[in-house]
Design an enzyme around this catalytic site. Structure first.
Site, PDB file in Angstrom:
ATOM      1  N   SER A 151      -0.960   2.022 -28.731  1.00  0.00           N
ATOM      2  CA  SER A 151      -0.494   3.032 -29.683  1.00  0.00           C
ATOM      3  C   SER A 151       0.420   4.017 -28.968  1.00  0.00           C
ATOM      4  CB  SER A 151      -1.681   3.797 -30.275  1.00  0.00           C
ATOM      5  OG  SER A 151      -2.545   2.927 -30.959  1.00  0.00           O
ATOM      6  N   LYS A 168      -7.462   7.738 -40.185  1.00  0.00           N
ATOM      7  CA  LYS A 168      -7.726   8.180 -38.808  1.00  0.00           C
ATOM      8  C   LYS A 168      -7.637   9.701 -38.743  1.00  0.00           C
ATOM      9  CE  LYS A 168      -6.607   5.784 -35.249  1.00  0.00           C
ATOM     10  NZ  LYS A 168      -5.898   5.118 -34.145  1.00  0.00           N
ATOM     11  N   ARG A 224     -11.718  -3.486 -35.792  1.00  0.00           N
ATOM     12  CA  ARG A 224     -11.898  -2.083 -35.399  1.00  0.00           C
ATOM     13  C   ARG A 224     -13.276  -1.616 -35.865  1.00  0.00           C
ATOM     14  NH1 ARG A 224     -10.231   3.099 -37.801  1.00  0.00           N
ATOM     15  NH2 ARG A 224      -9.791   4.582 -36.133  1.00  0.00           N
TER      16      ARG A 224
END
Length: 213
Positions: A111, A140, A42
């Site tokens: 997700s 996040k 990521r």
């Protein structure tokens, strides 16, 4: 590379926030030595060239350990390096389009925060779901908390494997017992720890207990 329930037990998502002079490659290798079963690369801030170089290196590492390797969001890079797959959020490319681009044999994770999103993702060809945030998280900015009852409802509504994400640590992972998930995805619980290999080993043991429960 197949995506089965066992490979999703301890899913490590990279983050360069805690490198402290080390390389991401070294940190991922520590996680793999500790028993991480899945790696997601990521990168939100690297330019394309550096991201590509890093992806190739870490993909080679994951292959040594026979662990699935997927790219977060970036379908183009996944295609370019022949990664095992990609993980996309609700605001990224839709699962059916990803499947068309990458082909039938790649792993696609999506997700989801609701039963409706989960069912739709499964219908469109997702191989697994990442559901959360199941605990408050600092990793996040846009993560909405979801209840453990919603997590369980999602697990009951789909046939594909579900992993929990968001704020999971060694201190709370056992609270997810009995909800139907096959594993957890973590960032700081592995990569922010001073001894990544030991932290991964401990978390994997706890997650195995949680899943069996």
């Amino acid at each position: 590379m197949n995506c089965d329930k066992n490979s999703l037990l301890l899913y490590a998502v990279t983050d360069r926030s805690w490198l402290n002079g080390r390389t991401l490659y070294e940190q991922v290798e520590d996680a793999l030595k500790g028993g991480a079963t899945f790696i997601q690369l990521r990168e939100k801030k690297l330019d394309k060239e550096d991201f590509l170089k890093e992806a190739i290196e870490i993909q080679a590492l994951c292959r040594q350990y026979h662990v699935p390797f997927v790219i977060n969001d970036d379908v183009d890079i996944a295609l370019q390096i022949d990664a095992d797959g990609v993980h996309v959020g609700q605001s990224d490319m839709e699962a059916g389009d990803v499947r068309t681009t990458l082909g039938p044999d790649k792993i696609i994770g999506v997700s989801a925060q609701t039963v409706e999103q989960a069912v739709l993702a499964e219908q469109r060809g997702a191989d697994y779901l990442g559901v959360g945030a199941v605990f408050p998280t600092g990793s996040k900015d846009d993560a909405d908390d979801i209840s453990h009852d919603t997590l369980q409802a999602i697990c009951e509504a789909v046939q594909i494997p579900v992993i929990a994400i968001g704020g999971i640590s060694k201190n709370n992972v056992l609270q997810l017992k009995g909800r139907g998930i096959c594993g957890i995805a973590v960032i700081s619980a592995i990569f922010a720890q001073p001894d990544i290999q030991a932290a991964t080993e401990e978390l994997k043991n706890l997650t195995e207990k949680m899943v069996q429960g």
